[in-house]
Design a protein around this motif. Structure first.
Motif, PDB file in Angstrom:
ATOM      1  N   ILE A 101     -11.154  -2.998  10.413  1.00 61.08           N
ATOM      2  CA  ILE A 101     -12.043  -1.903  10.021  1.00 61.08           C
ATOM      3  C   ILE A 101     -12.122  -1.782   8.492  1.00 61.08           C
ATOM      4  CG2 ILE A 101     -10.222  -0.148  10.190  1.00 61.08           C
ATOM      5  CD1 ILE A 101     -12.386   1.763  11.227  1.00 61.08           C
ATOM      6  N   ASN A 102     -11.017  -2.185   7.828  1.00 59.97           N
ATOM      7  CA  ASN A 102     -10.979  -2.096   6.361  1.00 59.97           C
ATOM      8  C   ASN A 102     -12.037  -2.979   5.700  1.00 59.97           C
ATOM      9  OD1 ASN A 102      -9.367  -4.049   7.554  1.00 59.97           O
ATOM     10  ND2 ASN A 102      -8.155  -4.377   5.718  1.00 59.97           N
ATOM     11  N   CYS A 103     -12.495  -4.047   6.401  1.00 57.71           N
ATOM     12  CA  CYS A 103     -13.500  -4.935   5.805  1.00 57.71           C
ATOM     13  C   CYS A 103     -14.799  -4.171   5.496  1.00 57.71           C
ATOM     14  CB  CYS A 103     -13.807  -6.105   6.746  1.00 57.71           C
ATOM     15  SG  CYS A 103     -12.397  -7.187   7.010  1.00 57.71           S
ATOM     16  N   GLN A 104     -15.062  -3.144   6.305  1.00 55.37           N
ATOM     17  CA  GLN A 104     -16.290  -2.357   6.088  1.00 55.37           C
ATOM     18  C   GLN A 104     -16.359  -1.772   4.675  1.00 55.37           C
ATOM     19  OE1 GLN A 104     -17.142   0.902   8.808  1.00 55.37           O
ATOM     20  NE2 GLN A 104     -16.311  -0.371  10.448  1.00 55.37           N
ATOM     21  N   TYR A 105     -15.196  -1.404   4.154  1.00 58.88           N
ATOM     22  CA  TYR A 105     -15.153  -0.731   2.850  1.00 58.88           C
ATOM     23  C   TYR A 105     -14.687  -1.656   1.730  1.00 58.88           C
ATOM     24  CZ  TYR A 105     -15.323   3.009   6.212  1.00 58.88           C
ATOM     25  OH  TYR A 105     -15.690   3.804   7.268  1.00 58.88           O
ATOM     26  N   CYS A 106     -14.565  -2.956   2.047  1.00 53.79           N
ATOM     27  CA  CYS A 106     -14.033  -3.902   1.056  1.00 53.79           C
ATOM     28  C   CYS A 106     -15.166  -4.385   0.150  1.00 53.79           C
ATOM     29  CB  CYS A 106     -13.396  -5.086   1.786  1.00 53.79           C
ATOM     30  SG  CYS A 106     -12.865  -6.373   0.651  1.00 53.79           S
ATOM     31  N   PRO A 119       0.826  -1.210   0.000  1.00 57.33           N
ATOM     32  CA  PRO A 119       0.000   0.000   0.000  1.00 57.33           C
ATOM     33  C   PRO A 119       0.858   1.257   0.000  1.00 57.33           C
ATOM     34  CG  PRO A 119       0.128  -0.913   2.194  1.00 57.33           C
ATOM     35  CD  PRO A 119       0.849  -1.874   1.303  1.00 57.33           C
ATOM     36  N   PRO A 120       0.273   2.379  -0.394  1.00 51.65           N
ATOM     37  CA  PRO A 120       1.020   3.632  -0.287  1.00 51.65           C
ATOM     38  C   PRO A 120       1.343   3.912   1.182  1.00 51.65           C
ATOM     39  CG  PRO A 120      -1.000   3.934  -1.563  1.00 51.65           C
ATOM     40  CD  PRO A 120      -1.053   2.566  -0.959  1.00 51.65           C
ATOM     41  N   VAL A 121       2.396   4.678   1.412  1.00 51.05           N
ATOM     42  CA  VAL A 121       2.793   5.027   2.783  1.00 51.05           C
ATOM     43  C   VAL A 121       1.600   5.662   3.501  1.00 51.05           C
ATOM     44  CG1 VAL A 121       4.338   6.505   4.149  1.00 51.05           C
ATOM     45  CG2 VAL A 121       5.187   5.356   2.082  1.00 51.05           C
ATOM     46  N   GLY A 122       1.351   5.211   4.716  1.00 48.43           N
ATOM     47  CA  GLY A 122       0.261   5.773   5.524  1.00 48.43           C
ATOM     48  C   GLY A 122      -1.042   5.006   5.388  1.00 48.43           C
ATOM     49  N   GLN A 123      -1.115   4.084   4.406  1.00 46.60           N
ATOM     50  CA  GLN A 123      -2.382   3.359   4.223  1.00 46.60           C
ATOM     51  C   GLN A 123      -2.243   1.878   4.563  1.00 46.60           C
ATOM     52  OE1 GLN A 123      -4.488   4.245   0.588  1.00 46.60           O
ATOM     53  NE2 GLN A 123      -3.717   6.329   0.572  1.00 46.60           N
ATOM     54  N   GLU A 124      -1.216   1.553   5.361  1.00 45.82           N
ATOM     55  CA  GLU A 124      -0.920   0.151   5.670  1.00 45.82           C
ATOM     56  C   GLU A 124      -2.100  -0.544   6.350  1.00 45.82           C
ATOM     57  OE1 GLU A 124       0.989   2.740   6.253  1.00 45.82           O
ATOM     58  OE2 GLU A 124       2.834   2.358   5.117  1.00 45.82           O
ATOM     59  N   ARG A 125      -2.810   0.172   7.204  1.00 46.00           N
ATOM     60  CA  ARG A 125      -3.897  -0.492   7.940  1.00 46.00           C
ATOM     61  C   ARG A 125      -5.046  -0.939   7.036  1.00 46.00           C
ATOM     62  NH1 ARG A 125      -7.636   4.092  10.296  1.00 46.00           N
ATOM     63  NH2 ARG A 125      -8.194   2.600  11.881  1.00 46.00           N
ATOM     64  N   TRP A 126      -5.134  -0.347   5.842  1.00 45.92           N
ATOM     65  CA  TRP A 126      -6.211  -0.716   4.919  1.00 45.92           C
ATOM     66  C   TRP A 126      -5.824  -1.890   4.021  1.00 45.92           C
ATOM     67  CZ3 TRP A 126     -10.322   1.713   6.536  1.00 45.92           C
ATOM     68  CH2 TRP A 126     -10.192   2.995   7.086  1.00 45.92           C
ATOM     69  N   HIS A 127      -4.557  -2.298   4.120  1.00 38.92           N
ATOM     70  CA  HIS A 127      -4.051  -3.271   3.148  1.00 38.92           C
ATOM     71  C   HIS A 127      -4.477  -4.703   3.491  1.00 38.92           C
ATOM     72  CE1 HIS A 127      -1.486  -4.911   0.098  1.00 38.92           C
ATOM     73  NE2 HIS A 127      -1.048  -5.791   0.963  1.00 38.92           N
ATOM     74  N   CYS A 128      -4.916  -5.435   2.486  1.00 41.86           N
ATOM     75  CA  CYS A 128      -5.288  -6.838   2.689  1.00 41.86           C
ATOM     76  C   CYS A 128      -4.901  -7.604   1.421  1.00 41.86           C
ATOM     77  CB  CYS A 128      -6.790  -6.955   2.950  1.00 41.86           C
ATOM     78  SG  CYS A 128      -7.344  -8.656   3.035  1.00 41.86           S
ATOM     79  N   ASP A 129      -3.986  -8.573   1.578  1.00 45.89           N
ATOM     80  CA  ASP A 129      -3.559  -9.359   0.409  1.00 45.89           C
ATOM     81  C   ASP A 129      -4.704 -10.157  -0.195  1.00 45.89           C
ATOM     82  OD1 ASP A 129      -0.867  -8.784  -0.071  1.00 45.89           O
ATOM     83  OD2 ASP A 129      -0.249  -9.969   1.662  1.00 45.89           O
TER      84      ASP A 129
END
Ligand code: SF4
Length: 269
Positions: A253-258, A19-29
């Motif tokens: 939390i990223n699952c909400q927007y996946c 992910p771009p810097v700062g967006q690591e928490r949203w990353h899901c392989d």
């Protein structure tokens, strides 16, 4: 001409790996697994066909620029915004999409940044996949995709590759380098720079340029990603039950927007 199938790389694939810097928490392989390895499965394909709101706004924003530059007199007409909204059939969109695209239309009419520029390429926003560039890195050959929104020339002849953005996400310099690598193949005799312009905020990034060594490093990274992704897809095809090991989930939390949360067994609400 039919495109020869090869392992591929693009900025999109790179961002799905890292992910771009700062967006690591949203990353899901696992998202990459759904998007790139399971995309033909009917339940996944149906989800991928739906443009989510940010994607829809992104496509229409690109159309805004394209349509204004097809009929540039509309930039100076009091009903120009309404006329382009009609061309885009904006009335068919959701309230949020309509509201934000109208604001983009007004912004662009007020500050039409491409007026007076020598535009040599302007994407409509719905062209689909660009023609791949074939890259040989050592003995490894892969297809490289770079969907460029706009190219214009600076007064000194430098090519300026411009990427249109919407929303609040920050610019990712890696994308600029990917465009510069594409320009190096498409226009090998021209100097090039790249920048990002946000059609909602009116923010224009600093121009990005790259040395030959930097472009070489980007090419090596893209070759590595193409190879790794191809291997992972093959592993999945041979062992579909290992999906979660090959593409590990990062539930949260990223699952909400996946887009895959309705079919993903690791989704948390
Ligand atoms: S729902 Fe959550 S765990 Fe599943 S793919 Fe999406 S982000 Fe990853």
């Amino acid at each position: 001409m039919k495109t020869i199938w090869r392992p591929f790389a693009s900025y999109n694939l790179w961002s799905l790996f890292a992910p771009p810097v700062g967006q690591e928490r949203w990353h899901c392989d696992m998202k990459r697994g759904f998007q790139k390895a399971r995309k033909k499965e009917p339940s996944v394909a149906a989800l991928l066909e739906q443009d989510n709101t940010p994607q829809r706004i992104g496509h229409l924003a690109q159309r805004v620029v394209y349509e204004f530059h097809q009929e540039t007199y509309l930039l100076n007409q009091s009903d120009g915004v309404a006329r382009v909204a009609e061309i885009l059939e904006l009335y068919q969109e959701s309230d949020e999409v309509q509201e934000r695209v109208i604001s983009i239309l007004k912004n662009y009419q007020t500050n039409p940044i491409l007026v007076g520029k020598t535009i040599i390429h302007l994407n409509r926003g719905d062209e689909g996949f660009p023609t791949p560039i074939t890259i040989q890195q050592g003995s490894y050959i892969f297809n490289f995709f770079a969907a460029i929104d706009c190219i214009f020339t600076e007064p000194d002849g430098t090519l300026h590759i411009l990427d249109f953005k919407t929303g609040k996400s920050d610019f990712d310099r890696r994308q600029g380098f990917v465009y510069l690598l594409a320009a190096n193949y498409l226009y090998p005799h021209s100097k090039a720079i790249a920048s990002f312009y946000n059609l909602e905020s009116g923010k224009w990034s600093e121009p990005i340029s790259a040395t030959a060594a930097q472009l070489n490093a980007i090419q090596i990274e893209l070759a590595r990603i193409a190879q790794l992704h191809d291997l992972e897809k093959k592993r999945y095809r041979q062992n579909p039950d290992d999906f979660a090991q090959i593409f590990p989930p990062n539930s949260g939390i990223n699952c909400q927007y996946c887009p895959f949360n309705s079919i993903c067994e690791f989704s948390v609400s």
